[in-house]
Design a protein around this motif. Structure first.
Motif, mmCIF file in Angstrom:
data_model
loop_
_atom_site.group_PDB
_atom_site.id
_atom_site.type_symbol
_atom_site.label_atom_id
_atom_site.label_comp_id
_atom_site.label_asym_id
_atom_site.label_seq_id
_atom_site.Cartn_x
_atom_site.Cartn_y
_atom_site.Cartn_z
ATOM 1 N N TYR A 53 91.480 72.592 -54.545
ATOM 2 C CA TYR A 53 90.393 72.734 -53.581
ATOM 3 C C TYR A 53 90.068 74.204 -53.463
ATOM 4 C CZ TYR A 53 87.556 71.298 -49.588
ATOM 5 O OH TYR A 53 86.510 71.020 -48.749
ATOM 6 N N LEU B 236 87.346 77.273 -51.906
ATOM 7 C CA LEU B 236 86.403 77.551 -50.821
ATOM 8 C C LEU B 236 85.932 78.998 -50.874
ATOM 9 C CD1 LEU B 236 89.261 76.103 -49.553
ATOM 10 C CD2 LEU B 236 87.631 75.548 -47.766
ATOM 11 N N TYR C 9 84.490 81.902 -48.073
ATOM 12 C CA TYR C 9 84.286 82.270 -46.685
ATOM 13 C C TYR C 9 83.549 83.604 -46.650
ATOM 14 C CZ TYR C 9 87.742 78.800 -45.119
ATOM 15 O OH TYR C 9 88.430 77.635 -44.845
ATOM 16 N N PHE D 219 83.289 79.539 -42.807
ATOM 17 C CA PHE D 219 83.240 78.685 -43.993
ATOM 18 C C PHE D 219 81.816 78.634 -44.546
ATOM 19 C CE2 PHE D 219 83.948 75.348 -46.865
ATOM 20 C CZ PHE D 219 82.990 74.360 -46.673
ATOM 21 N N SER E 100 82.448 74.734 -50.392
ATOM 22 C CA SER E 100 83.697 74.396 -51.068
ATOM 23 C C SER E 100 83.417 73.511 -52.277
ATOM 24 C CB SER E 100 84.632 73.669 -50.101
ATOM 25 O OG SER E 100 84.060 72.431 -49.694
ATOM 26 N N PHE F 233 85.298 86.125 -49.137
ATOM 27 C CA PHE F 233 86.632 85.785 -49.608
ATOM 28 C C PHE F 233 86.591 84.444 -50.328
ATOM 29 C CE2 PHE F 233 89.196 89.001 -47.620
ATOM 30 C CZ PHE F 233 88.532 89.357 -46.461
ATOM 31 N N GLY G 178 95.505 70.162 -51.605
ATOM 32 C CA GLY G 178 95.508 69.184 -50.531
ATOM 33 C C GLY G 178 95.174 69.855 -49.218
ATOM 34 N N ALA G 179 95.870 69.477 -48.161
ATOM 35 C CA ALA G 179 95.635 70.052 -46.837
ATOM 36 C C ALA G 179 96.644 71.147 -46.532
ATOM 37 C CB ALA G 179 95.723 68.954 -45.792
ATOM 38 N N GLN G 180 97.164 71.752 -47.551
ATOM 39 C CA GLN G 180 98.195 72.763 -47.370
ATOM 40 C C GLN G 180 97.579 74.138 -47.149
ATOM 41 O OE1 GLN G 180 101.505 71.796 -47.349
ATOM 42 N NE2 GLN G 180 100.657 69.731 -47.443
ATOM 43 N N LYS G 181 98.412 75.166 -47.260
ATOM 44 C CA LYS G 181 97.972 76.530 -46.985
ATOM 45 C C LYS G 181 96.871 76.943 -47.948
ATOM 46 C CE LYS G 181 101.097 78.915 -50.138
ATOM 47 N NZ LYS G 181 102.175 79.929 -50.256
ATOM 48 N N LEU G 182 96.061 77.885 -47.500
ATOM 49 C CA LEU G 182 95.061 78.506 -48.353
ATOM 50 C C LEU G 182 95.593 79.851 -48.822
ATOM 51 C CD1 LEU G 182 91.742 77.818 -46.398
ATOM 52 C CD2 LEU G 182 92.638 76.601 -48.395
ATOM 53 N N PHE H 91 94.207 83.389 -50.281
ATOM 54 C CA PHE H 91 92.954 84.131 -50.302
ATOM 55 C C PHE H 91 92.976 85.259 -51.319
ATOM 56 C CE2 PHE H 91 90.370 82.833 -46.630
ATOM 57 C CZ PHE H 91 91.248 81.996 -45.982
ATOM 58 N N GLY H 92 91.788 85.557 -51.835
ATOM 59 C CA GLY H 92 91.605 86.779 -52.581
ATOM 60 C C GLY H 92 91.471 87.950 -51.625
ATOM 61 N N TYR I 40 97.273 82.803 -39.854
ATOM 62 C CA TYR I 40 97.192 83.771 -40.944
ATOM 63 C C TYR I 40 97.271 85.178 -40.356
ATOM 64 C CZ TYR I 40 95.483 79.987 -43.934
ATOM 65 O OH TYR I 40 95.357 78.823 -44.648
ATOM 66 N N PRO J 177 93.383 87.255 -45.787
ATOM 67 C CA PRO J 177 94.363 86.627 -44.880
ATOM 68 C C PRO J 177 95.574 86.112 -45.644
ATOM 69 C CG PRO J 177 92.130 85.904 -44.360
ATOM 70 C CD PRO J 177 92.044 86.655 -45.650
ATOM 71 N N PHE K 128 98.896 83.555 -45.339
ATOM 72 C CA PHE K 128 99.356 82.365 -44.622
ATOM 73 C C PHE K 128 100.716 82.610 -43.982
ATOM 74 C CE2 PHE K 128 99.679 77.935 -43.733
ATOM 75 C CZ PHE K 128 100.978 77.542 -44.023
ATOM 76 N N GLN L 21 101.823 76.462 -40.837
ATOM 77 C CA GLN L 21 100.878 75.420 -40.456
ATOM 78 C C GLN L 21 101.603 74.380 -39.593
ATOM 79 O OE1 GLN L 21 99.317 72.137 -43.225
ATOM 80 N NE2 GLN L 21 97.568 73.529 -43.130
ATOM 81 N N GLN M 99 104.524 73.624 -43.160
ATOM 82 C CA GLN M 99 104.605 74.542 -44.287
ATOM 83 C C GLN M 99 104.683 75.958 -43.756
ATOM 84 O OE1 GLN M 99 101.340 74.361 -47.079
ATOM 85 N NE2 GLN M 99 102.585 75.122 -48.758
ATOM 86 N N GLU N 245 90.186 69.162 -46.273
ATOM 87 C CA GLU N 245 91.042 70.331 -46.387
ATOM 88 C C GLU N 245 90.400 71.596 -45.815
ATOM 89 O OE1 GLU N 245 91.760 67.546 -49.878
ATOM 90 O OE2 GLU N 245 90.023 68.463 -48.923
ATOM 91 N N GLN O 12 89.419 74.499 -43.680
ATOM 92 C CA GLN O 12 89.950 75.159 -42.488
ATOM 93 C C GLN O 12 88.868 76.024 -41.862
ATOM 94 O OE1 GLN O 12 93.760 77.037 -43.190
ATOM 95 N NE2 GLN O 12 94.505 75.300 -44.385
#
Lengths: 111, 118
Positions: free
Chosen positions: A32, A34, A36, A46, A49, A89, A95-99, A101-102, B35, B43, B45, B48, B56, B105, B107
């Motif tokens: 996934y 995205l 921003y 946001f 995506s 960014f 999934g729905a886990q951490k993102l 970032f660049g 974050y 940012p 992480f 969560q 996580q 997903e 955020q």
């Protein structure tokens, strides 16, 4: 160990032209992606995506392209407007886990 | 539709002190992520929370802890503050079950809390 890289710290574009922001990632498990936009003293907003099952997603002036084989995504803004000036960014996730970032690209739109 | 809110907006602390930051998620969201954004960086992480449990965690020491309440709001606690903890702390909410506006997903971020440690 940077998993997500935005190699251009800054980009300057003429108003009305196309802005192209790039992002590379290393982990093929990410599914996934995205973009921003961030103004000073605000949280990231946001924009758009795309999931790994697609290679393109459009929303008005914004289009995101995903090249899974190259592990590369890009954001196209056309036409660029002065209000688009901000830090952009890319973020990737699974999934729905951490993102992850660049480091961001500062886009300046010149009148 | 209320977005993500955070308090306070700014905070100044001294080394060794403890701080608590608060976050209320976007209406209808059930997951909160925290974050840390240092100057000139993206940012990073921290952790969560979902169903009041940490699901996580990023690469942050145990000095960073959190909590999620039954109404889905969340707190971030940092103990024994160091100068290097000075940063913008961002809270993001998302919806694990069902679909949000941008997908399950996606955020959505609050405005952040700017922490300065002297």
């Amino acid at each position: 160990d940077q998993q997500v890289k935005q190699n251009s710290p800054s980009l300057s574009v003429q108003e009305g032209r196309i802005s192209i922001l790039n992002c590379d990632y290393t982990n093929s498990m990410f599914d996934y992606f995205l973009w921003y936009k961030k103004y000073p003293a605000e949280g990231p907003t946001f924009l758009i995506s795309i999931s790994s099952i697609k290679d393109k997603n459009e929303d008005g002036r914004f289009t995101v392209f995903l090249n899974k084989s190259a592990k590369h995504l890009s954001l196209h803004i056309v036409p660029s407007q002065p209000g688009d000036s901000a830090v952009y960014f890319c973020a990737v996730g699974q999934g729905a886990q951490k993102l992850v970032f660049g480091q961001g690209t500062r886009l300046t739109i010149n009148p | 539709d209320a977005g993500v809110t955070q308090s306070p907006t700014h905070l100044i602390k001294t080394r060794g002190q403890q701080v608590t930051l608060r976050c209320s998620p976007k209406s209808g969201h059930d997951t909160v992520s925290w974050y840390q954004q240092a100057l000139g960086q993206g940012p990073q992480f921290i952790f969560q929370y979902y169903e009041e449990e940490e699901r996580q965690r990023g690469n942050f020491p145990d000095r960073f802890s959190g909590h999620q309440f039954p109404n889905y709001s969340s707190e971030l606690n940092v103990n024994a503050l160091l100068l290097g903890d000075s940063a913008l702390y961002l809270c993001a909410s998302s919806l694990v079950r069902g679909r949000g506006t941008g997908g399950p997903e996606t955020q959505y971020f609050g405005p952040g809390t700017r922490l300065l440690v002297l």
